[in-house]
Write a protein that holds these residues in place. Structure first.
Motif, PDB file in Angstrom:
ATOM      1  N   MET A   1       0.844  -1.194   0.000  1.00 28.46           N
ATOM      2  CA  MET A   1       0.000   0.000   0.000  1.00 28.46           C
ATOM      3  C   MET A   1       0.884   1.250   0.000  1.00 28.46           C
ATOM      4  SD  MET A   1      -2.989   0.841   2.765  1.00 28.46           S
ATOM      5  CE  MET A   1      -1.959   1.561   4.065  1.00 28.46           C
ATOM      6  N   LYS A   2       0.448   2.236  -0.758  1.00 27.90           N
ATOM      7  CA  LYS A   2       1.169   3.514  -0.796  1.00 27.90           C
ATOM      8  C   LYS A   2       0.388   4.568  -0.025  1.00 27.90           C
ATOM      9  CE  LYS A   2       3.121   2.676  -5.362  1.00 27.90           C
ATOM     10  NZ  LYS A   2       2.968   3.001  -6.779  1.00 27.90           N
ATOM     11  N   ALA A   3       1.094   5.490   0.579  1.00 23.77           N
ATOM     12  CA  ALA A   3       0.454   6.576   1.329  1.00 23.77           C
ATOM     13  C   ALA A   3       1.083   7.896   0.917  1.00 23.77           C
ATOM     14  CB  ALA A   3       0.621   6.362   2.820  1.00 23.77           C
ATOM     15  N   LYS A   4       0.227   8.918   0.829  1.00 24.58           N
ATOM     16  CA  LYS A   4       0.727  10.237   0.467  1.00 24.58           C
ATOM     17  C   LYS A   4      -0.086  11.284   1.218  1.00 24.58           C
ATOM     18  CE  LYS A   4       2.187  12.658  -3.778  1.00 24.58           C
ATOM     19  NZ  LYS A   4       2.851  13.620  -2.961  1.00 24.58           N
ATOM     20  N   VAL A   5       0.583  12.319   1.666  1.00 23.90           N
ATOM     21  CA  VAL A   5      -0.110  13.422   2.326  1.00 23.90           C
ATOM     22  C   VAL A   5      -0.161  14.601   1.360  1.00 23.90           C
ATOM     23  CG1 VAL A   5      -0.038  15.077   4.222  1.00 23.90           C
ATOM     24  CG2 VAL A   5       0.624  12.699   4.624  1.00 23.90           C
ATOM     25  N   ASP A   6      -1.352  15.151   1.189  1.00 27.22           N
ATOM     26  CA  ASP A   6      -1.489  16.354   0.358  1.00 27.22           C
ATOM     27  C   ASP A   6      -1.090  17.556   1.212  1.00 27.22           C
ATOM     28  OD1 ASP A   6      -2.312  18.626  -0.994  1.00 27.22           O
ATOM     29  OD2 ASP A   6      -4.054  17.629  -1.879  1.00 27.22           O
ATOM     30  N   PRO A   7       0.063  18.174   0.913  1.00 23.71           N
ATOM     31  CA  PRO A   7       0.545  19.270   1.762  1.00 23.71           C
ATOM     32  C   PRO A   7      -0.355  20.501   1.714  1.00 23.71           C
ATOM     33  CG  PRO A   7       1.920  19.051  -0.192  1.00 23.71           C
ATOM     34  CD  PRO A   7       0.946  17.903  -0.223  1.00 23.71           C
ATOM     35  N   ASP A   8      -1.159  20.617   0.664  1.00 21.00           N
ATOM     36  CA  ASP A   8      -2.063  21.772   0.579  1.00 21.00           C
ATOM     37  C   ASP A   8      -3.243  21.629   1.530  1.00 21.00           C
ATOM     38  OD1 ASP A   8      -0.499  22.960  -1.377  1.00 21.00           O
ATOM     39  OD2 ASP A   8      -1.550  21.934  -2.997  1.00 21.00           O
ATOM     40  N   LEU A   9      -3.561  20.385   1.899  1.00 21.31           N
ATOM     41  CA  LEU A   9      -4.681  20.142   2.806  1.00 21.31           C
ATOM     42  C   LEU A   9      -4.217  20.000   4.253  1.00 21.31           C
ATOM     43  CD1 LEU A   9      -6.762  17.518   0.755  1.00 21.31           C
ATOM     44  CD2 LEU A   9      -7.248  19.946   1.046  1.00 21.31           C
ATOM     45  N   CYS A  10      -3.041  19.404   4.456  1.00 21.45           N
ATOM     46  CA  CYS A  10      -2.557  19.109   5.808  1.00 21.45           C
ATOM     47  C   CYS A  10      -2.438  20.380   6.631  1.00 21.45           C
ATOM     48  CB  CYS A  10      -1.192  18.419   5.709  1.00 21.45           C
ATOM     49  SG  CYS A  10      -0.453  18.085   7.315  1.00 21.45           S
ATOM     50  N   THR A  11      -2.992  20.330   7.849  1.00 20.72           N
ATOM     51  CA  THR A  11      -2.928  21.478   8.753  1.00 20.72           C
ATOM     52  C   THR A  11      -1.821  21.315   9.786  1.00 20.72           C
ATOM     53  OG1 THR A  11      -4.502  20.445  10.259  1.00 20.72           O
ATOM     54  CG2 THR A  11      -5.417  21.863   8.538  1.00 20.72           C
ATOM     55  N   GLY A  12      -1.131  20.177   9.743  1.00 20.82           N
ATOM     56  CA  GLY A  12      -0.042  19.954  10.697  1.00 20.82           C
ATOM     57  C   GLY A  12      -0.507  19.616  12.091  1.00 20.82           C
ATOM     58  N   CYS A  13      -1.665  18.998  12.203  1.00 19.59           N
ATOM     59  CA  CYS A  13      -2.234  18.712  13.534  1.00 19.59           C
ATOM     60  C   CYS A  13      -1.488  17.586  14.261  1.00 19.59           C
ATOM     61  CB  CYS A  13      -3.709  18.374  13.410  1.00 19.59           C
ATOM     62  SG  CYS A  13      -4.035  16.736  12.731  1.00 19.59           S
ATOM     63  N   GLU A  14      -0.728  16.792  13.514  1.00 17.66           N
ATOM     64  CA  GLU A  14       0.101  15.702  14.070  1.00 17.66           C
ATOM     65  C   GLU A  14      -0.693  14.492  14.551  1.00 17.66           C
ATOM     66  OE1 GLU A  14       3.437  16.742  16.513  1.00 17.66           O
ATOM     67  OE2 GLU A  14       3.644  18.724  15.598  1.00 17.66           O
ATOM     68  N   LEU A  15      -1.980  14.452  14.249  1.00 17.76           N
ATOM     69  CA  LEU A  15      -2.789  13.294  14.649  1.00 17.76           C
ATOM     70  C   LEU A  15      -2.250  12.004  14.026  1.00 17.76           C
ATOM     71  CD1 LEU A  15      -5.607  12.580  16.084  1.00 17.76           C
ATOM     72  CD2 LEU A  15      -6.451  12.400  13.748  1.00 17.76           C
ATOM     73  N   CYS A  16      -1.920  12.066  12.753  1.00 14.92           N
ATOM     74  CA  CYS A  16      -1.442  10.854  12.068  1.00 14.92           C
ATOM     75  C   CYS A  16      -0.117  10.382  12.655  1.00 14.92           C
ATOM     76  CB  CYS A  16      -1.311  11.111  10.572  1.00 14.92           C
ATOM     77  SG  CYS A  16      -0.274  12.523  10.145  1.00 14.92           S
ATOM     78  N   VAL A  17       0.725  11.310  13.050  1.00 12.11           N
ATOM     79  CA  VAL A  17       2.011  10.940  13.644  1.00 12.11           C
ATOM     80  C   VAL A  17       1.778  10.230  14.978  1.00 12.11           C
ATOM     81  CG1 VAL A  17       4.244  11.799  14.450  1.00 12.11           C
ATOM     82  CG2 VAL A  17       3.111  12.894  12.516  1.00 12.11           C
ATOM     83  N   GLY A  18       0.792  10.700  15.720  1.00 13.09           N
ATOM     84  CA  GLY A  18       0.469  10.066  16.988  1.00 13.09           C
ATOM     85  C   GLY A  18      -0.098   8.666  16.807  1.00 13.09           C
ATOM     86  N   LEU A  19      -0.898   8.483  15.744  1.00 14.82           N
ATOM     87  CA  LEU A  19      -1.537   7.184  15.510  1.00 14.82           C
ATOM     88  C   LEU A  19      -0.593   6.192  14.855  1.00 14.82           C
ATOM     89  CD1 LEU A  19      -5.018   8.365  14.212  1.00 14.82           C
ATOM     90  CD2 LEU A  19      -4.544   7.219  16.377  1.00 14.82           C
ATOM     91  N   CYS A  20       0.288   6.656  14.023  1.00 12.96           N
ATOM     92  CA  CYS A  20       1.153   5.748  13.264  1.00 12.96           C
ATOM     93  C   CYS A  20       2.523   6.389  13.020  1.00 12.96           C
ATOM     94  CB  CYS A  20       0.473   5.401  11.936  1.00 12.96           C
ATOM     95  SG  CYS A  20       1.312   4.081  11.055  1.00 12.96           S
ATOM     96  N   PRO A  21       3.328   6.494  14.076  1.00  9.95           N
ATOM     97  CA  PRO A  21       4.634   7.155  13.954  1.00  9.95           C
ATOM     98  C   PRO A  21       5.618   6.394  13.067  1.00  9.95           C
ATOM     99  CG  PRO A  21       4.385   6.160  16.132  1.00  9.95           C
ATOM    100  CD  PRO A  21       3.056   6.049  15.449  1.00  9.95           C
ATOM    101  N   GLU A  22       5.319   5.124  12.807  1.00 13.48           N
ATOM    102  CA  GLU A  22       6.205   4.344  11.939  1.00 13.48           C
ATOM    103  C   GLU A  22       6.087   4.782  10.480  1.00 13.48           C
ATOM    104  OE1 GLU A  22       3.965   3.055  13.994  1.00 13.48           O
ATOM    105  OE2 GLU A  22       5.094   1.977  15.532  1.00 13.48           O
ATOM    106  N   VAL A  23       4.972   5.412  10.141  1.00 15.25           N
ATOM    107  CA  VAL A  23       4.742   5.816   8.750  1.00 15.25           C
ATOM    108  C   VAL A  23       4.782   7.337   8.579  1.00 15.25           C
ATOM    109  CG1 VAL A  23       3.046   5.826   6.862  1.00 15.25           C
ATOM    110  CG2 VAL A  23       3.440   3.734   8.187  1.00 15.25           C
TER     111      VAL A  23
END
Ligand code: SF4
Length: 61
Positions: A1-23
């Motif tokens: 599976m591939k994952a990509k973050v759209d930098p124009d949408l991301c607000t930098g809330c860090e929720l994803c980092v908290g949920l999955c810091p390995e990715v």
């Protein structure tokens, strides 16, 4: 599976980092995804994508 973050949408809330810091990691205030996603972390990555408040995380098989 591939994952990509759209930098124009991301607000930098860090929720994803908290949920999955390995990715996900923060870079210049935006989340960046390691891709391809290691199989062991796919579930947490999908959870992060589902919970991202601005739907900035795009997943591909
Ligand atoms: S959860 Fe979404 S908005 Fe928040 S840092 Fe991650 S990609 Fe950006």
């Amino acid at each position: 599976m591939k994952a990509k973050v759209d930098p124009d949408l991301c607000t930098g809330c860090e929720l994803c980092v908290g949920l999955c810091p390995e990715v996900f990691r923060m870079e210049d205030g935006k989340a960046v995804a390691a891709s391809p996603v290691p199989a062991a972390h796919e579930a947490a990555c999908k959870d992060a994508a589902a919970q991202c408040p601005v739907e900035a995380i795009k997943l591909e098989p």
